[in-house]
Structure formats: structure tokens, C-alpha cells
Design a protein around this motif. Structure first.
Motif, mmCIF file in Angstrom:
data_model
loop_
_atom_site.group_PDB
_atom_site.id
_atom_site.type_symbol
_atom_site.label_atom_id
_atom_site.label_comp_id
_atom_site.label_asym_id
_atom_site.label_seq_id
_atom_site.Cartn_x
_atom_site.Cartn_y
_atom_site.Cartn_z
ATOM 1 N N LEU A 22 42.387 44.576 36.966
ATOM 2 C CA LEU A 22 41.225 44.997 38.096
ATOM 3 C C LEU A 22 41.724 44.698 39.169
ATOM 4 O O LEU A 22 41.851 43.491 39.688
ATOM 5 N N THR A 23 41.673 45.762 40.212
ATOM 6 C CA THR A 23 42.005 45.532 41.707
ATOM 7 C C THR A 23 40.756 46.370 42.326
ATOM 8 O O THR A 23 40.512 47.181 42.217
ATOM 9 N N LYS A 24 40.426 45.312 43.482
ATOM 10 C CA LYS A 24 39.434 46.040 44.570
ATOM 11 C C LYS A 24 40.061 45.694 45.880
ATOM 12 O O LYS A 24 40.134 44.442 46.236
ATOM 13 N N ASN A 25 40.109 46.761 46.745
ATOM 14 C CA ASN A 25 40.381 46.596 48.072
ATOM 15 C C ASN A 25 39.262 46.815 48.814
ATOM 16 O O ASN A 25 38.693 47.827 48.632
ATOM 17 N N THR A 68 34.544 40.520 41.448
ATOM 18 C CA THR A 68 34.744 40.731 39.792
ATOM 19 C C THR A 68 33.423 41.221 39.329
ATOM 20 O O THR A 68 33.462 42.066 38.522
ATOM 21 N N ILE A 69 32.542 40.416 39.365
ATOM 22 C CA ILE A 69 31.144 40.405 38.694
ATOM 23 C C ILE A 69 30.480 41.718 39.004
ATOM 24 O O ILE A 69 30.101 42.529 38.319
ATOM 25 N N ARG A 70 30.539 42.206 40.293
ATOM 26 C CA ARG A 70 29.939 43.349 40.822
ATOM 27 C C ARG A 70 30.672 44.535 40.438
ATOM 28 O O ARG A 70 29.930 45.512 40.138
ATOM 29 N N THR A 71 32.114 44.460 40.157
ATOM 30 C CA THR A 71 32.823 45.448 39.710
ATOM 31 C C THR A 71 32.284 45.940 38.194
ATOM 32 O O THR A 71 32.188 46.818 37.636
ATOM 33 N N LEU A 72 32.257 44.626 37.507
ATOM 34 C CA LEU A 72 31.544 44.748 36.039
ATOM 35 C C LEU A 72 30.482 45.215 35.996
ATOM 36 O O LEU A 72 30.095 46.248 34.902
ATOM 37 N N LEU A 73 29.298 45.234 36.987
ATOM 38 C CA LEU A 73 28.219 45.630 36.832
ATOM 39 C C LEU A 73 28.214 47.135 37.349
ATOM 40 O O LEU A 73 27.232 47.717 37.694
ATOM 41 N N SER A 74 29.317 47.662 37.601
ATOM 42 C CA SER A 74 29.469 48.894 38.441
ATOM 43 C C SER A 74 28.542 48.906 39.655
ATOM 44 O O SER A 74 27.977 50.242 40.096
ATOM 45 N N LEU A 75 28.224 47.824 40.511
ATOM 46 C CA LEU A 75 27.677 47.934 41.851
ATOM 47 C C LEU A 75 28.752 48.727 42.638
ATOM 48 O O LEU A 75 28.315 49.160 43.777
ATOM 49 N N ARG A 129 31.870 51.551 33.839
ATOM 50 C CA ARG A 129 31.429 52.781 34.558
ATOM 51 C C ARG A 129 30.634 53.795 34.102
ATOM 52 O O ARG A 129 29.751 54.311 34.318
ATOM 53 N N GLU A 130 31.583 54.308 33.071
ATOM 54 C CA GLU A 130 31.202 55.447 32.149
ATOM 55 C C GLU A 130 29.837 55.115 31.560
ATOM 56 O O GLU A 130 29.083 55.943 31.495
#
Lengths: 294, 265
Positions: free
Chosen positions: A9-12, A45-52, A68-69
Motif C-alpha cells: 500500500l502506497t499513498k502520496n 494507513t488506517i484511513r486508507t483501510l476505511l476508504s476515507l 474500496r469496492e
């Protein structure tokens, strides 16, 4: 079975760093610690898990489904306590909790009462009349009221007094015994040590260590600070297990790992003015890991 | 349904205040009309001598304000402005407020899709807009009727209110669209009302200049203005179609962008 699977998991965030290539799994029924200094990427990381927020690359699955889906579906079984709790100020606590419960298709009123009693929360107050700690309690009740199968906690103890922390930890253990999986994010090592079976350490957006708590406990460093009235030999404390020893005037500091009795004996034979034994802060632990890697 | 009801409740107080202000605006203006009409034709003659541009600024270019219908047409400019401001602010606010109040970590971790959250919120906003429109409609009918001296006004008022409703919808959808795109939730309302005031000023300029009528399609305030709707006029099909297009596109934008983007926390 893995409740959470995070793969590369990567988020820029534009140019600034978010998280880079984060991968770890959380198994069903475990309390998983997620630890790192502020700004390391825990919340991202957590906010990505929760698709925020959506990942730049990589994927995350919860209950085996892409987060996400299948967001709305998996969120039925997730309870989340954010690091900073904000609610609709003008609502009463009970109205907010009922509103929260109305999203889950089950009767939560009994559980709300139970939890409020445990956490000693006044349900009749308005949200904006609550102190920070009390808002956190609302957050706890709000996160647990629908008996979720996965609880995600982001810095859950900030603002709670020690007694409440204890009650909260007991509550989490109870939930865990019932089979609930918990992802516990924190920057305080000791509370993760108390609760978790495995832990991931994140620093500057990357996971630098994924370890069982028992292994980490073997690396249980204590930070000593000793003040003395008389001067002593510089190398007096240079025994096995002592690191980063420094003697400045009458203040001696070092990190110690090993049998605590040995060092206590050593200290007791010196005339000391003051003694502090602390958990080393995360930076120091991380330094240790970096040294080992390097 | 729970989000819809929650939003209705959250906006109830502000809606009541808007409605009271609207009724007060109409009542106060009609009170002025009473004074004006008792002075007889002289007022109308005096105003007729005003320079054309000055009359245009007050929106009374073609109206005989001695007649209640003409007077109401002039007033309608401000009624519509008020309703539009309400709609634009509401549309922007209802989408952006979770981020502004930092409650997104509450609402958006609930087992509902963002699409259905937007639908609930927009439905609640629509109800608010309809209520303000109905309150304006009913109080206009009642208060204008009081001074109409037998002049048939309800047909014209009905037409104006339908036009106003479309303008409200346009600004509500534009407001929500801007909130959906905007990365900073605090600016969404300001940008929406900014766009609104720009189009309002443009509408004024069109009236004053008289030469830039081709710019009318840029300002919703000109789509269904009293001078075309009243005295037997009809809704322009072109403007109606264009309104529907704006509303569809901006609502579409709201769904598309808000569903996909990172929430600001």
C-alpha cells in the motif's frame, strides 16, 4: 484467516510523503499493535483501510474483500475510534449514539447503556459541553456499540485518565476474548506492549519491523537516569546490557537491557541523590533497530 | 433515511430564520407599496422621469410600479436574490460540512456508500429549497393580494415562483458541485456565493447597458425574469433546457468527484 491484508500500500500526498509500500496482515482474533512516532503514517494507513482516502497503489482487503469496492459492506462489521474525535456539537450524547446505531441494522440500545455505564459517560449532555476526555469516551462507545468483528483504534488513549484507560483496556480484552480482532495504533510503546500479540513498527511511511510482542519484549530497554552527590568512576556502570552510557557532571544516563536485578544491585552500592527509570521513547527503540539493520 | 432526517433537523433552525426574513422582506416592501399607491399617479410619473440606467439598476425598466403587479416584479429581483443565496449556501454547506466540522471520520466510516450519503443530503437540501419557495409563494399571494384592488396577480406570481424554483435549483446544484470539487471545505460556500453575486451583477449590467443581451445565458437571474414571464409571457424553452443541463451537469459532478476524492480530515 486474515482479517486485514495490506499489500504494498502506497499513498502520496502530492509531493509530501504519505506511506510507502506498507504490507502486513492482521489475523482473526488477535490484537495487533501498529506503532510509530507522530506523522509516521499510522493514520494514513488506517484511513486508507476505511476508504476515507484512496491508495496511490497497492491494495487492502478486510474480511477478504477489497476495502474500496466493498466499503459499505465491510464497514458493517468495523468499529472505528479516530485519534481526534469530533461530533455534531449541538447533539446530545444519546442522540448521537442513537444516530450512529441507526446505521447498523440491529438494536444497539442495550449495548449503548452498558458501555456508557462502564465508561462512566453522561448520556444527557450536549457534545459541545464535553471535555476532550469525555468526547473520547463517546468515541469509544460509538465505536463499540454495534458489536463489530474488527475494531480499529487510532491513538485511543489520548485524553483518557489512567483509570479510564484501564477500564477501556479491560473492555477491549473482553471483546477480544469474544473473538473480536483489534488493530491498535499508538505511539506509546508500553500500552501496545500491554495489549498486543504482534506489532508492526512504522517510521517515515515504511514498515521497519513486524514482530511478535514476545520478541520485542526481549528487547525490553529501560532508560536510567541517576543523579549522584559524589563523583564516581566513569566506567562504573559499564556492564553487560548497558548502552549509550553518558556521564555528565553528576548525572548519569544509559539504556539497559537484561536482568533488572543486576543493575539494581549496581545502583544500590552507590550513594545516589535521585533515580529515574523510564520507558525509552520510540526514537530510541527505532535507533536500536536502525543500528541492527545497518 | 437517517441521514436525510438528520440533515433536515440540522438545517431546521436556519430554514426558519430564512423563511421569517423572506416573509418580512415581502411584508415590508408591500407596506411601502401602500404608501406609494396612496400618493397616486404622481409617484409613477416621478419615477418615469428617472434616467433609464437608474431605473434599470432598480430593475424597474419596463414596469409600471403604480400597479401592484409591476411593483411586485421589481421586488421579485430581491426576493429571488435572497432565495438564490440561500440555495447556493445550502448546497455548498450540506456537502462540505462534514469535512469542515471534522465529522467525516464519523459519517464516512458508516456502512453507507458516499453516493447514498450525497443523495440523502441533496434530498434534504431540496426539501429546504422547496419549503422556502412555498413560504415565499404563499406570503406573496397573501400580501400582494391584499393590495391588488382586483388586479389578477396570482397567475403571474405562480409563474415567477416556478422560475425562482429553477433558479434555486441551479444555485443549489452549483453550490454542491463546488463543494464536491473544492479541496478546502471552508472556501466552498464563499466560492458559491461569489459566483452567485457575479452572475447577479452581470444581470444588472445587462439591464443597464441594453446592448449585451447575448450574455443572458451566463446568468440564471435572466433566464426567467419578470419582464419575460409576466403579462402573458412564457418560459423560454432555450433557457429551460439550459437550466436542466446546468443542474444535471453540476449534480453529476457532485456525485462523481465527491465519491472518488480523498476526504480532508
Amino acid at each position: 484467516m486474515d482479517v486485514i491484508e495490506i499489500k504494498n500500500l502506497t499513498k502520496n500526498y502530492g509531493k509530501s510523503r504519505g506511506i510507502i509500500d506498507v504490507s502486513f496482515n492482521v489475523e482473526e482474533g488477535e490484537i495487533f499493535g501498529f506503532i510509530g512516532p507522530n506523522g509516521a503514517g499510522k493514520s494514513t494507513t488506517i484511513r486508507t483501510l476505511l476508504s476515507l482516502i484512496s491508495p496511490s497503489s497497492g491494495s487492502a482487503k478486510i474480511f477478504g474483500k477489497d476495502c474500496r469496492e466493498f466499503g459499505p459492506e465491510i464497514k458493517k462489521e468495523i468499529g472505528y475510534l479516530p485519534s481526534e474525535v469530533f461530533y455534531y456539537d449541538k447533539m446530545k450524547v444519546i442522540d448521537l449514539l442513537n444516530y450512529s446505531a441507526s446505521f447498523y441494522k440491529k438494536d444497539c440500545s442495550k449495548r449503548i447503556k452498558e458501555l456508557a455505564e462502564i465508561m462512566d459517560l453522561d448520556l444527557k449532555k450536549r457534545i459541545d459541553d464535553l471535555s476532550f476526555g469525555n468526547k473520547k469516551k463517546v468515541g469509544i462507545v460509538q465505536g463499540l456499540l454495534h458489536d463489530p468483528k474488527l475494531i480499529i483504534l487510532d491513538e485511543p488513549t489520548s485524553g483518557l485518565d489512567p483509570l479510564m484507560q484501564q477500564k477501556f483496556f479491560d473492555l477491549l480484552r473482553e471483546e477480544n476474548i469474544k473473538g473480536t480482532t483489534i488493530l491498535f495504533s499508538s505511539h506509546i510503546l508500553s500500552e501496545v506492549q500491554k495489549m498486543c500479540s504482534r506489532v508492526a513498527i512504522i517510521k517515515e511511511g515504511r514498515i521497519i519491523k513486524l514482530e511478535k510482542m514476545s520478541t520485542l519484549k526481549d528487547n525490553n530497554y529501560k532508560k536510567f537516569k541517576i543523579e549522584i552527590d559524589t563523583s564516581i568512576d566513569k566506567n562504573y556502570f559499564k556492564i553487560k546490557g548497558v548502552n549509550n552510557l553518558s556521564v555528565k557532571d553528576n548525572v548519569i544516563t544509559f539504556l539497559f537491557k537484561g536482568n533488572i536485578n543486576e543493575i539494581m544491585k549496581k545502583i544500590s552500592s552507590v550513594d545516589i541523590a535521585n533515580l529515574y527509570i523510564e520507558e525509552p521513547d520510540l526514537e530510541e527503540i527505532f535507533m536500536h533497530y536502525y543500528e541492527k539493520e545497518g | 433515511m437517517n441521514i436525510f432526517l438528520r440533515e433536515l433537523k440540522a438545517h431546521r433552525k436556519s430554514l426558519i430564520i430564512w423563511c421569517i426574513c423572506m416573509v418580512f422582506l415581502i411584508a415590508a416592501s408591500m407596506g411601502k407599496y401602500e404608501g406609494l399607491s396612496s400618493s397616486g399617479q404622481s409617484m409613477s410619473e416621478l419615477l418615469n422621469d428617472f434616467p433609464k440606467s437608474l431605473k434599470a439598476i432598480f430593475g424597474m425598466g419596463t414596469f409600471d410600479i403604480a400597479k401592484v403587479s409591476g411593483y411586485f416584479a421589481v421586488m421579485f429581483l430581491f426576493i429571488q436574490l435572497m432565495a438564490a443565496v440561500h440555495a447556493a449556501m445550502l448546497g455548498a454547506d450540506i456537502i462540505s460540512k462534514e469535512e469542515r466540522d471534522k465529522t467525516s471520520e464519523f459519517l464516512f466510516v458508516k456502512p453507507v456508500s458516499r453516493t447514498s450519503i450525497i443523495s440523502s443530503k441533496l434530498s434534504a437540501a431540496l426539501v429546504n429549497v422547496v419549503i422556502l419557495n412555498l413560504v415565499t409563494f404563499i406570503s406573496s399571494l397573501a400580501l400582494v393580494g391584499k393590495y391588488s384592488k382586483g388586479e389578477a396577480v396570482s397567475g403571474d406570481i405562480t409563474k415567477l415562483m416556478i422560475g425562482m424554483f429553477i433558479v434555486q435549483l441551479i444555485f443549489m446544484s452549483v453550490g454542491s458541485g463546488i463543494a464536491a470539487i473544492s479541496k478546502n471545505p471552508k472556501t466552498a460556500t464563499a466560492v458559491s456565493t461569489g459566483i452567485l453575486l457575479t452572475t447577479f451583477i452581470l444581470a444588472e449590467l445587462i439591464d443597464v447597458s441594453g446592448k449585451i443581451d447575448f450574455l443572458k445565458f451566463l446568468t440564471p437571474f435572466k433566464y426567467f425574469s419578470p419582464d419575460t414571464l409576466m403579462y402573458g409571457g412564457a418560459f423560454g424553452l432555450g433557457f429551460l433546457a439550459f437550466s436542466v443541463l446546468i443542474i444535471a451537469v453540476t449534480f453529476g459532478m457532485t456525485y462523481k468527484f465527491f465519491s472518488a476524492r480523498d476526504l480532508r480530515i
